[in-house]
Design a protein around this motif. Sequence first.
Motif, short mmCIF file in Angstrom:
data_model
loop_
_atom_site.label_atom_id
_atom_site.label_comp_id
_atom_site.label_asym_id
_atom_site.label_seq_id
_atom_site.Cartn_x
_atom_site.Cartn_y
_atom_site.Cartn_z
N VAL A 183 -2.99 43.50 15.54
CA VAL A 183 -4.30 43.14 15.31
C VAL A 183 -4.81 43.39 16.63
O VAL A 183 -4.52 42.70 17.58
CB VAL A 183 -4.59 41.50 14.91
N ALA A 184 -6.25 43.83 16.67
CA ALA A 184 -7.13 44.05 18.01
C ALA A 184 -7.40 42.72 18.36
O ALA A 184 -7.59 41.80 17.25
CB ALA A 184 -8.25 44.87 17.75
N GLN A 185 -7.38 42.28 19.53
CA GLN A 185 -7.65 40.91 19.94
C GLN A 185 -9.23 40.53 19.44
O GLN A 185 -9.11 39.37 19.33
CB GLN A 185 -7.98 41.01 21.70
N GLU A 186 -9.99 41.30 19.30
CA GLU A 186 -11.29 40.93 18.70
C GLU A 186 -11.33 40.46 17.29
O GLU A 186 -12.48 39.96 16.91
CB GLU A 186 -12.28 42.38 19.01
N PHE A 187 -10.39 40.90 16.82
CA PHE A 187 -10.19 40.85 15.12
C PHE A 187 -9.07 39.71 14.85
O PHE A 187 -9.17 39.33 13.77
CB PHE A 187 -10.01 41.96 14.48
N SER A 205 -1.24 40.82 19.16
CA SER A 205 -2.57 40.98 19.48
C SER A 205 -2.63 41.94 20.39
O SER A 205 -2.15 41.91 21.54
CB SER A 205 -3.13 39.53 20.34
N GLU A 206 -3.72 43.10 20.14
CA GLU A 206 -3.61 44.64 20.72
C GLU A 206 -4.86 44.21 21.72
O GLU A 206 -5.91 43.97 21.36
CB GLU A 206 -3.61 45.55 20.00
N LEU A 207 -4.97 45.07 22.89
CA LEU A 207 -6.22 45.37 23.51
C LEU A 207 -5.64 46.89 24.32
O LEU A 207 -4.92 46.73 25.23
CB LEU A 207 -6.66 44.46 24.66
N ILE A 374 -0.41 47.33 30.50
CA ILE A 374 -1.56 47.52 29.63
C ILE A 374 -1.71 49.26 29.47
O ILE A 374 -1.88 49.76 30.61
CB ILE A 374 -2.64 46.85 30.05
N GLY A 375 -2.11 49.60 28.55
CA GLY A 375 -2.33 50.91 28.25
C GLY A 375 -1.39 51.79 28.04
O GLY A 375 -1.51 53.02 27.57
#
Length: 380
Positions: A183-187, A205-207, A374-375
């Motif tokens: 899940v994207a962090q924002e969601f 939690s992804e970004l 990250i990335g």
Amino acid sequence: MSYQIYSHVLPSATPGTQRILKAHHFGEAGARPKVYFQAGLHADEWPGFLVLNRLIKLLKKADKSGLIQGEIVIVPVANPIGLAQNFHGYIPGRFAFSDGGGNFNRNWPQLGSKVHKRIKHDVTGDAETNVTLIRKAIREELTLLPENTELQGMKKMLLALSMDADDIIDLHCSGEACMHAYVAQEFEDHFRPLLALLDAKVGLSELETGAASFDETNVSVWRDLKSHYAHLVPWGSRSLTVELRGENDISEEYAQQDAKALFDYLILREVVSGEAPIIDDSEVKYYPLDAMDLVKAPCAGIVCYHKAIGEEVEAGEEIGEVVNLMEDDVDTSSYPLIARTNGVFFARVQRRLVVYGESIAKIAGREHLAFREIGHLFED
């Protein structure tokens, strides 16, 4: 009744062949909210096929009763190309055999900068007007995507069906695993009820994973534009990847259970009329993706696990061992698998013959791991 099925023909890769994507549509086109589901983008991950089959059955009944309020699009078999890669009864459907190869869920077209160029002079002070403007620009850019190969055509069509949806739910599975999701962090808050309904206690939690996966691509336009316009551009799409346990966790019981959870989520989001489900999300926990330990095989051989899927582990704890079959001394031929974080042992490969250096188990940790970059958070 609003239920319709559309068949979308992919470009023919070789003489005499033709593959199709079949999309099941419920509700009036353009109705809101819109939710998109697909399964089998990795064509060797099959639990989602049966789950969406059962969800379609539930939605057909709801449609006959006039309960569909929004729009729902379901592609139950998202990758006919991968499914055709049948090699003596084995379907290696994670990577493409042709068209340059590669993971089917990596390197999807990124449209953010192109959409920004189209809309930058027309953005207004009204967020909803901007959403309409952006969705129009996305549609225009999608029409320009190439479809010179079968794989290009498949990606283009799946994005055309999904990119204007409010929620995009991509169904996958792991080798052996408990139910979990990326899940994207924002969601995190938005999808917490869905995870609870699915009885998924682990959310990664992804970004910016760097993978350009299907779920990331659907929201990348909005993430890019929000960096320029902040609150003037709300989230026009939210997406996640649900991992439906393991490859062999396919049964009528699981399928009906998971389909009911997805149906209840549609009620919760007011896409379908009905009594809203009672949500207990107290056991849903998110773990940063950069805190996930990918446990690697210390040698080639046979792996034996000492910990069960879903168990808590501590850093330094032995979760299993790999037996090196080529060692001269069988008394010293076992090499331990050591956890490098505190967390939950939630997934592992199904094979028990492993290759030296490959990632064979996953532990959801709570704190950033220095060796996770990250990335570059996914391995193919």
